[in-house]
Design an enzyme around this catalytic site. Structure first.
Site, PDB file in Angstrom:
ATOM      1  N   GLY A 225       0.839  -1.279   0.141  1.00 18.92           N
ATOM      2  CA  GLY A 225      -0.049  -0.091  -0.164  1.00 18.92           C
ATOM      3  C   GLY A 225       0.912   1.407  -0.002  1.00 18.92           C
ATOM      4  O   GLY A 225       1.982   1.379   0.169  1.00 18.92           O
ATOM      5  N   PRO A 227       2.525   4.893   0.972  1.00 15.07           N
ATOM      6  CA  PRO A 227       3.055   5.292   2.268  1.00 15.07           C
ATOM      7  C   PRO A 227       2.219   6.047   3.258  1.00 15.07           C
ATOM      8  O   PRO A 227       1.096   6.633   2.543  1.00 15.07           O
ATOM      9  CB  PRO A 227       4.282   6.312   1.800  1.00 15.07           C
ATOM     10  CG  PRO A 227       4.398   6.112   0.362  1.00 15.07           C
ATOM     11  CD  PRO A 227       3.177   5.481  -0.328  1.00 15.07           C
ATOM     12  N   GLY A 228       2.154   5.741   4.288  1.00 16.58           N
ATOM     13  CA  GLY A 228       1.178   6.366   5.445  1.00 16.58           C
ATOM     14  C   GLY A 228      -0.038   5.682   5.324  1.00 16.58           C
ATOM     15  O   GLY A 228      -1.099   6.288   6.192  1.00 16.58           O
ATOM     16  N   THR A 229      -0.415   4.667   4.809  1.00 12.21           N
ATOM     17  CA  THR A 229      -1.558   3.924   5.022  1.00 12.21           C
ATOM     18  C   THR A 229      -1.794   3.094   6.134  1.00 12.21           C
ATOM     19  O   THR A 229      -2.895   2.383   6.321  1.00 12.21           O
ATOM     20  CB  THR A 229      -2.089   3.277   3.570  1.00 12.21           C
ATOM     21  OG1 THR A 229      -0.905   2.118   3.038  1.00 12.21           O
ATOM     22  CG2 THR A 229      -2.520   4.085   2.526  1.00 12.21           C
ATOM     23  N   LYS A 231       0.357   0.334   7.154  1.00 11.69           N
ATOM     24  CA  LYS A 231       1.012  -0.644   7.108  1.00 11.69           C
ATOM     25  C   LYS A 231       1.866  -1.365   8.556  1.00 11.69           C
ATOM     26  O   LYS A 231       1.554  -2.038   9.064  1.00 11.69           O
ATOM     27  CB  LYS A 231       2.019  -1.018   5.889  1.00 11.69           C
ATOM     28  CG  LYS A 231       1.053  -0.754   4.846  1.00 11.69           C
ATOM     29  CD  LYS A 231       2.041  -0.910   3.331  1.00 11.69           C
ATOM     30  CE  LYS A 231       2.919   0.148   3.497  1.00 11.69           C
ATOM     31  NZ  LYS A 231       2.755   1.756   3.324  1.00 11.69           N
ATOM     32  N   THR A 232       2.649  -0.371   8.971  1.00  9.48           N
ATOM     33  CA  THR A 232       3.197  -0.539  10.193  1.00  9.48           C
ATOM     34  C   THR A 232       2.471  -0.630  11.390  1.00  9.48           C
ATOM     35  O   THR A 232       2.460  -1.478  12.170  1.00  9.48           O
ATOM     36  CB  THR A 232       4.330   0.610  10.383  1.00  9.48           C
ATOM     37  OG1 THR A 232       5.037   1.011   9.263  1.00  9.48           O
ATOM     38  CG2 THR A 232       5.282   0.371  11.531  1.00  9.48           C
ATOM     39  N   GLU A 447      -7.887  34.488 -10.079  1.00  8.16           N
ATOM     40  CA  GLU A 447      -8.634  33.496  -9.167  1.00  8.16           C
ATOM     41  C   GLU A 447     -10.183  33.317  -9.657  1.00  8.16           C
ATOM     42  O   GLU A 447     -10.810  32.355  -9.487  1.00  8.16           O
ATOM     43  CB  GLU A 447      -8.599  33.621  -7.755  1.00  8.16           C
ATOM     44  CG  GLU A 447      -7.308  33.233  -7.115  1.00  8.16           C
ATOM     45  CD  GLU A 447      -6.337  32.085  -7.523  1.00  8.16           C
ATOM     46  OE1 GLU A 447      -7.250  31.015  -7.214  1.00  8.16           O
ATOM     47  OE2 GLU A 447      -5.171  32.143  -7.574  1.00  8.16           O
ATOM     48  N   HIS A 450     -10.567  31.283 -12.571  1.00  8.95           N
ATOM     49  CA  HIS A 450     -10.753  29.891 -12.296  1.00  8.95           C
ATOM     50  C   HIS A 450     -12.142  29.558 -11.779  1.00  8.95           C
ATOM     51  O   HIS A 450     -12.872  28.652 -12.344  1.00  8.95           O
ATOM     52  CB  HIS A 450      -9.939  29.183 -10.903  1.00  8.95           C
ATOM     53  CG  HIS A 450      -8.367  29.250 -11.521  1.00  8.95           C
ATOM     54  ND1 HIS A 450      -8.074  28.596 -12.671  1.00  8.95           N
ATOM     55  CD2 HIS A 450      -7.277  29.931 -11.055  1.00  8.95           C
ATOM     56  CE1 HIS A 450      -6.667  28.620 -12.666  1.00  8.95           C
ATOM     57  NE2 HIS A 450      -6.229  29.456 -11.692  1.00  8.95           N
TER      58      HIS A 450
HETATM   59  P1  ADP Z   1       2.917   2.999   6.557  1.00 11.49           P
HETATM   60  O1  ADP Z   1       3.744   2.218   7.431  1.00 11.49           O
HETATM   61  O2  ADP Z   1       1.749   2.437   5.740  1.00 11.49           O
HETATM   62  O3  ADP Z   1       3.645   3.822   5.736  1.00 11.49           O
HETATM   63  P2  ADP Z   1       2.202   3.808   9.195  1.00 11.49           P
HETATM   64  O4  ADP Z   1       1.696   2.576   9.827  1.00 11.49           O
HETATM   65  O5  ADP Z   1       3.627   4.305   9.636  1.00 11.49           O
HETATM   66  O6  ADP Z   1       1.897   3.949   7.750  1.00 11.49           O
HETATM   67  O7  ADP Z   1       1.139   5.170   9.487  1.00 11.49           O
HETATM   68  C1  ADP Z   1       1.828   6.368   9.956  1.00 11.49           C
HETATM   69  C2  ADP Z   1       0.710   6.913  11.046  1.00 11.49           C
HETATM   70  O8  ADP Z   1      -0.504   7.246  10.411  1.00 11.49           O
HETATM   71  C3  ADP Z   1       0.325   5.993  11.948  1.00 11.49           C
HETATM   72  O9  ADP Z   1       1.203   5.935  13.042  1.00 11.49           O
HETATM   73  C4  ADP Z   1      -1.058   6.444  12.455  1.00 11.49           C
HETATM   74  O10 ADP Z   1      -0.882   7.461  13.370  1.00 11.49           O
HETATM   75  C5  ADP Z   1      -1.532   7.227  11.046  1.00 11.49           C
HETATM   76  N1  ADP Z   1      -2.494   6.323  10.401  1.00 11.49           N
HETATM   77  C6  ADP Z   1      -2.315   5.705   9.275  1.00 11.49           C
HETATM   78  N2  ADP Z   1      -3.438   4.643   8.733  1.00 11.49           N
HETATM   79  C7  ADP Z   1      -4.135   4.807   9.887  1.00 11.49           C
HETATM   80  C8  ADP Z   1      -5.316   4.263  10.279  1.00 11.49           C
HETATM   81  N3  ADP Z   1      -6.081   3.328   9.352  1.00 11.49           N
HETATM   82  N4  ADP Z   1      -6.052   4.474  11.407  1.00 11.49           N
HETATM   83  C9  ADP Z   1      -5.428   5.206  12.299  1.00 11.49           C
HETATM   84  N5  ADP Z   1      -4.455   5.869  12.011  1.00 11.49           N
HETATM   85  C10 ADP Z   1      -3.583   5.654  10.978  1.00 11.49           C
HETATM   86 ZN    ZN Z   2      -4.035  29.753 -11.223  1.00  9.43          ZN
HETATM   87 MG    MG Z   3       5.622   2.191   7.657  1.00  8.11          MG
END
Ligand code: ADP
Ligand code: ZN
Ligand code: MG
Length: 633
Positions: A225, A227-229, A231-232, A447, A450
Site C-alpha cells: 500500500g 506510504p502512510g496508509t 501498514k506498520t 482566481e 478559475h
Molecule cells: P505506513 O507504514 O503504511 O507508511 P504507518 O503505519 O507508519 O504507515 O502510519 C503512520 C501513521 O499514520 C500511524 O502511526 C497512524 O498515526 C496514522 N495512520 C495511518 N493509517 C491509519 C489508520 N487506518 N487508522 C489510524 N491511524 C492511521
Molecule cells: Zn491559477
Molecule cells: Mg511504515
C-alpha cells in the site's frame, strides 16, 4: 530530533578516537624523552650536591691518592670519579678523571696506593642508557604507529556504518508488553485488510486448530500500500491482538551496512524470533533489499546476500515454528519474484488509501483525546481530504491542535482545523507578504477566472472556496471539491478540469491584454500539460488515438532508453495534446467573455474580502450562463 542528536554524538566521537591515539603516542614519546634526559645526564651527574667539579689528569689523581687525599674512587668504564677525604684541601670538590687508554688501575700503579691509603674502589658496570632507550623506542614507536593506524581505520568504518561494533547483531526492536500495545481498534477503516490479518492472528493464537486439519500455516504476509496508509500500524496490531513478541527491522537499515552484515542480521533476527516463538518478524520497506535483479544485474551484491538470507531462513522454517514474517512495501511491482513464491510471502494484503467513511473513522481516532469544539465537523474535513493517507489525516489533527495552542484556544476550533488542512495541503499563509494594488487586482481576476469557469462548466466540481491570501508558493487559491469520492472520471469532467485550470490565465489576458500576462499561471499550465498528456497516452482519450495507450520510454537490455512507439505516433500524440490544450483555452475564454459582469463582481468581492466561501461564491455567480461555444454535450 533523536536521529539528529545521535548523529551529532557520533560526529564528535569520531575525531576524539583518533586524537586519543595521537595523544597516547605523544605521551609515550614525551616519557621517552624524559627518561632519556634523566638517564643520559646520570653519567656526568654523580657530582654530590654542594661540591664543585674538578678535572684531573690520571697522574694528578695518582699523586692525590698518594698524598692520602682521596677517600673513594668510582670506576665507570674509562671514567673515574673520586671523592676526596673531608680533611684534605680537595674537600668540596668532586674529582673526575680518565684512565689513559687501556689498562687497569693496577697496571697504572693504583693497587699499592689503594691498600696503603685505604681508598675504596667501586667498579660499576657501565650501563648504556641511550642504547636501552633506543631499543625500547624501536619496540614502542611501531606499536604506537599501528595503534593510531588501526583506530583511524575503525573510526572510518564507524563512519560507514554506525553499528560497526555490533556486527551481525540484529538491531531489531521488540515490541513486547513494555511498549504500548496496538490493537485492531487503533486502526480505523481498512476493514478488508483487517479481516485478512485477523486470520493470521488466529493462526498465532490457535496453531493446533489448523495443524489438526493438515493446513499449512502461512509463513509470510506481504502488506502492500501507499506510504502512510497504516501498514506498520497494522503489523503491530497483529502482534498486539495475538499477544506475541514483535521483532521489526526496516529494509532501509540494511542499506547502510557492511558487506555480509545484512545477512548475519537476518540470521540473528530469525534466531531471536524462533527462540521467542510464537512471534512476528516485521520487515518494513522490504523493497529496499528485495528489489528486482534487473537485466544488468542491478541489485547490489550486498542486497542480494541479504535477500537470499531472508529466503533461506523462510525456507528453513518448520511447519510448526510459530513464526510469521510480515513484510511491508509500497512498491510490489519492484519486488523480486522469488519473494512471492509459495512458502514465502504468498499472502498479500492490500492496504488502500481511506475512502470518505474511513477518513471519518481515522479522523475520529486522532481527534479522540483532544478537546474539540462541537462546531468542528469531522464529516466536512473528511469530505475535502480525498486522496489523503491515514498519516496525512493524523498530521492534520496534530497540526490543528498545534494551531489551537499557538492561538491560545482552549479547544480546537473549526478555524484551527481549516488552517491546519490548508497549511498541510498548500503551505502556511503568508499574510505578511506585501502585494501592490496592481498585484492584488491581477490575483483577484486570476482566481475569479478559475472560479467562474469551474462554476459555469457542467461537469466540474463545485467551487468550495476562493482566496487571494498568499499561501505557500501560491498567490491565491481556488478550491474545487467533489461532492463525493469517485474512482473514475469521464472525459467531460477531465476536459472541464483543463478548462477551469486555463481560466486564470485567460482572465489575466482579458483584463491585461494579450501581452499583459504574468508568471502567476505557471503551475496551472504545468497541471494542464500533465493532465492532457495523461489523457492522450494513458487513458486513450485522444481523437485519432482513441482507446490506445502508449507506454513511456523503457530501459532496454543495454540500458538505453527506447521509445515504445514510432516517430509518427509521437507526432500524433503531440498534436492530440495540443488540440486538448487549445480546446480548453477556447472554452475558458468563451465562458469568461459570456460572463464578464460576474467575473468583475467576483474579483471585486475578492479584493474587498480576500476569502469567499462556497455559498458566497454561488450567490455572486447565480446569474452566469453556459455559452454554446463551451458546450461539449
Ligand atoms: P505506513 O507504514 O503504511 O507508511 P504507518 O503505519 O507508519 O504507515 O502510519 C503512520 C501513521 O499514520 C500511524 O502511526 C497512524 O498515526 C496514522 N495512520 C495511518 N493509517 C491509519 C489508520 N487506518 N487508522 C489510524 N491511524 C492511521
Ligand atoms: Zn491559477
Ligand atoms: Mg511504515
Amino acid at each position: 530530533m533523536p536521529e539528529y542528536k545521535k548523529s551529532e554524538g557520533k560526529k564528535s566521537k569520531k575525531p576524539s578516537k583518533v586524537s586519543n591515539a595521537i595523544r597516547l603516542a605523544v605521551f609515550w614519546l614525551f616519557c621517552l624523552v624524559l627518561v632519556a634526559a634523566i638517564f643520559g645526564n646520570l653519567g656526568g651527574s654523580d657530582i654530590a650536591s654542594g661540591t664543585q667539579p674538578k678535572e684531573m689528569s690520571i697522574s694528578e689523581l695518582l699523586q692525590a691518592t698518594e698524598d692520602g687525599k682521596i677517600n673513594e674512587i668510582i670506576v665507570r668504564g674509562n671514567d673515574l670519579i673520586a671523592t676526596p677525604k673531608e680533611d684534605s684541601d680537595l674537600s668540596g670538590y668532586t674529582i673526575t678523571s680518565r684512565k689513559d687508554g687501556a689498562g687497569t688501575l693496577q697496571e697504572q700503579g693504583f693497587d699499592e696506593l689503594v691498600k696503603e691509603h685505604k681508598v675504596s674502589i667501586k667498579v660499576e658496570e657501565q650501563v648504556d642508557y641511550l642504547g636501552i632507550i633506543i631499543d625500547v623506542a624501536i619496540i614502542v614507536v611501531p606499536v604506537i604507529v599501528v595503534v593510531v593506524f588501526i583506530s583511524r581505520m575503525m573510526s572510518q568504518a564507524q563512519n560507514m556504518n554506525n553499528q560497526s561494533m555490533g556486527f551481525g547483531k540484529a538491531k531489531a526492536r521488540l515490541y513486547g508488553n513494555e511498549k504500548k500495545k496496538v490493537l485492531f481498534s487503533d486502526v480505523a477503516g481498512n476493514e478488508a485488510a483487517k479481516q485478512d490479518l485477523s486470520e493470521i492472528v488466529d493462526f498465532l493464537k490457535n496453531p493446533k486448530k489448523y495443524e489438526k486439519l493438515g493446513a499449512k500455516i502461512p509463513r509470510g504476509v506481504l502488506l502492500a500500500g501507499e506510504p502512510g496508509t497504516g501498514k506498520t500500524l497494522m503489523a503491530r496490531a497483529v502482534a498486539g491482538e495475538a499477544n506475541v513478541p514483535f521483532f521489526s527491522i526496516s529494509g532501509s537499515e540494511f542499506a547502510e551496512m557492511f558487506v555480509g552484515v545484512g545477512a548475519s542480521r537476518v540470521r540473528d533476527l530469525f534466531g531471536k524470533a524462533k527462540k521467542n516463538a510464537p512471534s512476528i518478524i516485521f520487515i518494513d520497506e522490504i523493497d529496499a533489499v528485495a528489489h528486482k535483479r534487473d537485466a544488468r544485474g542491478g541489485a547490489g551484491r550486498e542486497d542480494e546476500q541479504t535477500l537470499n538470507q531472508i529466503l533461506v531462513e523462510m525456507d528453513g522454517f518448520d511447519n510448526d515454528s510459530g513464526v510469521i514474517v510480515i513484510a511491508a512495501t509500497n512498491r510490489v511491482d519492484m519486488l523480486d519474484k522469488a519473494l512471492l513464491r509459495p512458502g514465502r510471502f504468498d499472502r498479500h494484503v492490500n492496504v488502500t488509501l481511506p475512502e470518505r467513511k474511513d477518513r471519518v473513522e481515522i479522523l475520529k481516532v486522532h481527534f479522540k483525546n483532544k478537546p474539540v469544539d462541537e462546531k468542528v465537523s469531522i464529516d466536512a474535513l473528511a469530505a475535502k481530504t480525498a486522496g489523503s493517507s491515514g498519516a496525512d489525516l493524523a498530521n492534520i489533527a496534530n497540526e490543528a491542535a498545534i494551531t489551537a495552542a499557538r492561538l491560545g484556544h482552549d479547544k480546537i476550533t473549526n478555524k484551527d482545523v481549516t488552517e491546519a488542512f490548508e497549511r498541510i495541503a498548500i503551505g502556511p499563509e503568508r499574510k505578511s507578504k506585501v502585494m501592490s494594488e496592481e498585484e492584488r487586482k491581477i490575483t483577484a481576476y486570476h482566481e475569479a477566472g478559475h472560479a467562474v469557469v469551474g462554476h459555469v462548466l457542467p461537469d466540474s466540481d463545485p467551487v468550495h472556496k476562493v482566496t487571494i491570501i498568499p499561501r505557500g508558493r501560491t498567490g491565491g487559491v481556488t478550491w474545487f471539491l467533489p461532492p463525493e469520492d469517485r474512482s473514475y472520471k469521464n472525459i467531460y469532467e477531465l476536459k472541464d478540469v483543463l478548462a477551469r485550470a486555463m481560466g486564470g490565465r485567460v482572465a489575466e489576458r482579458i483584463i491585461l491584454g494579450e501581452d499583459g500576462i504574468t508568471t502567476g499561471a505557471s503551475s496551472d499550465l504545468q497541471h494542464v500539460a500533465e493532465l492532457s498528456r495523461e489523457m492522450v497516452t494513458q487513458e486513450g482519450m485522444g481523437k485519432q488515438l482513441r482507446d490506445q495507450v502508449f507506454n513511456s520510454d523503457e530501459v532496454n537490455f543495454f540500458g538505453d532508453r527506447a521509445k515504445m512507439y514510432s516517430e509518427k505516433t509521437s507526432e500524433l500524440i503531440d498534436a492530440e495534446i495540443e488540440a486538448l490544450n487549445k480546446e480548453a483555452d477556447a472554452r475558458a475564454e468563451a465562458v469568461l467573455n459570456a460572463n464578464r459582469k460576474a467575473l468583475d463582481e467576483l474579483a471585486e468581492a475578492l479584493l474587498e474580502k480576500e476569502t469567499l466561501e462556497e455559498d458566497e461564491v454561488a450567490k455572486i455567480l447565480k446569474d452566469t450562463k453556459l455559452p454554446a461555444a463551451a458546450k461539449l454535450h
